[in-house]
Design a protein around this motif. Sequence first.
Motif, short mmCIF file in Angstrom:
data_model
loop_
_atom_site.label_atom_id
_atom_site.label_comp_id
_atom_site.label_asym_id
_atom_site.label_seq_id
_atom_site.Cartn_x
_atom_site.Cartn_y
_atom_site.Cartn_z
N VAL A 1 -6.48 2.28 -22.17
CA VAL A 1 -5.90 0.98 -21.83
C VAL A 1 -6.99 -0.04 -21.43
O VAL A 1 -6.90 -1.21 -21.78
N GLY A 2 -8.00 0.45 -20.74
CA GLY A 2 -9.05 -0.42 -20.19
C GLY A 2 -9.57 -1.49 -21.15
O GLY A 2 -9.51 -2.68 -20.83
N VAL B 1 -2.74 7.69 -9.10
CA VAL B 1 -2.87 9.00 -8.45
C VAL B 1 -3.43 9.98 -9.48
O VAL B 1 -2.73 10.32 -10.45
N VAL C 1 5.98 5.03 -14.92
CA VAL C 1 5.71 5.53 -13.57
C VAL C 1 4.93 4.44 -12.84
O VAL C 1 3.79 4.14 -13.21
P1 NAD Z 1 -0.38 -0.10 -7.44
O1 NAD Z 1 -0.96 0.76 -6.38
O2 NAD Z 1 -0.17 -1.54 -7.18
O3 NAD Z 1 1.02 0.52 -7.87
C1 NAD Z 1 1.17 1.89 -8.10
C2 NAD Z 1 2.65 2.18 -8.31
O4 NAD Z 1 2.78 3.58 -8.53
C3 NAD Z 1 3.53 1.85 -7.11
O5 NAD Z 1 4.60 1.10 -7.57
C4 NAD Z 1 4.02 3.18 -6.57
O6 NAD Z 1 5.38 3.15 -6.23
C5 NAD Z 1 3.81 4.13 -7.74
N1 NAD Z 1 3.36 5.43 -7.25
C6 NAD Z 1 2.25 5.70 -6.55
N2 NAD Z 1 2.20 7.03 -6.25
C7 NAD Z 1 3.31 7.58 -6.79
C8 NAD Z 1 3.83 8.87 -6.79
N3 NAD Z 1 3.21 9.90 -6.19
N4 NAD Z 1 5.00 9.07 -7.43
C9 NAD Z 1 5.65 8.07 -8.02
N5 NAD Z 1 5.20 6.81 -8.06
C10 NAD Z 1 4.05 6.57 -7.43
O7 NAD Z 1 -1.29 0.12 -8.72
P2 NAD Z 1 -1.45 -0.74 -10.08
O8 NAD Z 1 -2.19 -1.97 -9.77
O9 NAD Z 1 -0.16 -0.80 -10.80
O10 NAD Z 1 -2.42 0.25 -10.87
C11 NAD Z 1 -2.05 1.55 -11.21
C12 NAD Z 1 -3.24 2.26 -11.83
O11 NAD Z 1 -3.59 1.59 -13.05
C13 NAD Z 1 -4.50 2.25 -10.97
O12 NAD Z 1 -5.19 3.45 -11.15
C14 NAD Z 1 -5.30 1.10 -11.54
O13 NAD Z 1 -6.69 1.25 -11.34
C15 NAD Z 1 -4.94 1.19 -12.99
N6 NAD Z 1 -5.07 -0.09 -13.72
C16 NAD Z 1 -5.80 -0.10 -14.87
C17 NAD Z 1 -5.93 -1.28 -15.60
C18 NAD Z 1 -6.73 -1.29 -16.86
O14 NAD Z 1 -7.12 -0.27 -17.34
N7 NAD Z 1 -7.01 -2.40 -17.44
C19 NAD Z 1 -5.33 -2.45 -15.15
C20 NAD Z 1 -4.56 -2.40 -13.98
C21 NAD Z 1 -4.42 -1.20 -13.27
#
Ligand code: NAD
Length: 302
Positions: A279-280, A218, A167
Amino acid sequence: MSAKIISGKDIAAQIREELKKEVEEMKEKHNVIPGLVTILVGENPASISYVTGKQKTAHELGFNSIQDDQPEDISEEDLLALVDKYNKDPQIHGILVQLPLPKHIDEKKVLNAIDPDKDVDGFHPVNVGRLMIGGKEAKFLPCTPAGIQELIVRSGFETKGAEVVVVGRSNIVGKPIANIMLQKGEGANSTVTVVHTGTKNLDEHCKRADILIVAAGVPGLVKPEWIKPGSCVIDVGVNRVGEKKSEKTGKMIAILRGDVDFEAAKEIAGAITPVPGGVGPMTITMLMKNTVKSAKTSAGIE
Ligand code: NAD
């Protein structure tokens, strides 16, 4: 039955132990020490904390670790020259420029100036291309997706032929993890579906997943009824949903929630990552793994 909790903290600690031994062996047998430089521009408190965490881990693993602090007003030209200096330094195997950079500097230009063979973050277009090609071409996998794959594999889930649903389609998580899982090889070879904001019937796709990877940002997006019983759920989302007083320090700290309703999901899934602690903790560890790999490759060590 309650799901097995996949502890990123424990798995990261295990990988760090393995890396520590590898580094000792590299020193003893080949006189090679992995070198990592982190370049920090300005004094953004979050960036300082990230860089400090990376340096601390590198130091603990026995790396030659350098933190290069630069003033907020460094020119783009000088920053590019600094990157070039480390590109040419044989003692340095990994270069990390902490983001965000000040507005007067073109981030893309700086990141693209890093030698792809020292790009341990794995975001240089050359490394993105290498990942797409796969096999031996793939050099540095981006750290968070690489950490996700380790969590799945080390939890004993069969990835070959598994239905993996991702997702989110971001360049830092969704797209690269989808690419990693579809490669032909160990710990992958899955049938991958990527769902996103343009997808119809998100729930129907999720329900098919043997391995569900959620990176949407989300809180609580994935409902328990979307989860296939016994599946592996990797919740990448880190969402600040409020504040609370820390029992340890008495200071106000963020309340973090994932993209999955953890309490309900853990009664259905076979295994699930918690937030925080899933994951963090893997991201920095995989950065270290990439740096060790880089040092080995440059020294011709198998
Ligand atoms: P991003 O905002 O760049 O991408 C989110 C993706 O989710 C988008 O492609 C969007 O299309 C999809 N999306 C959003 N809402 C949606 C919905 N309602 N239905 C379907 N798809 C949906 O975010 P990212 O940088 O990929 O990060 C995602 C999450 O992971 C964030 O919460 C971020 O903090 C977390 N994250 C954690 C780590 C870690 O733990 N090390 C690293 C990176 C990101």
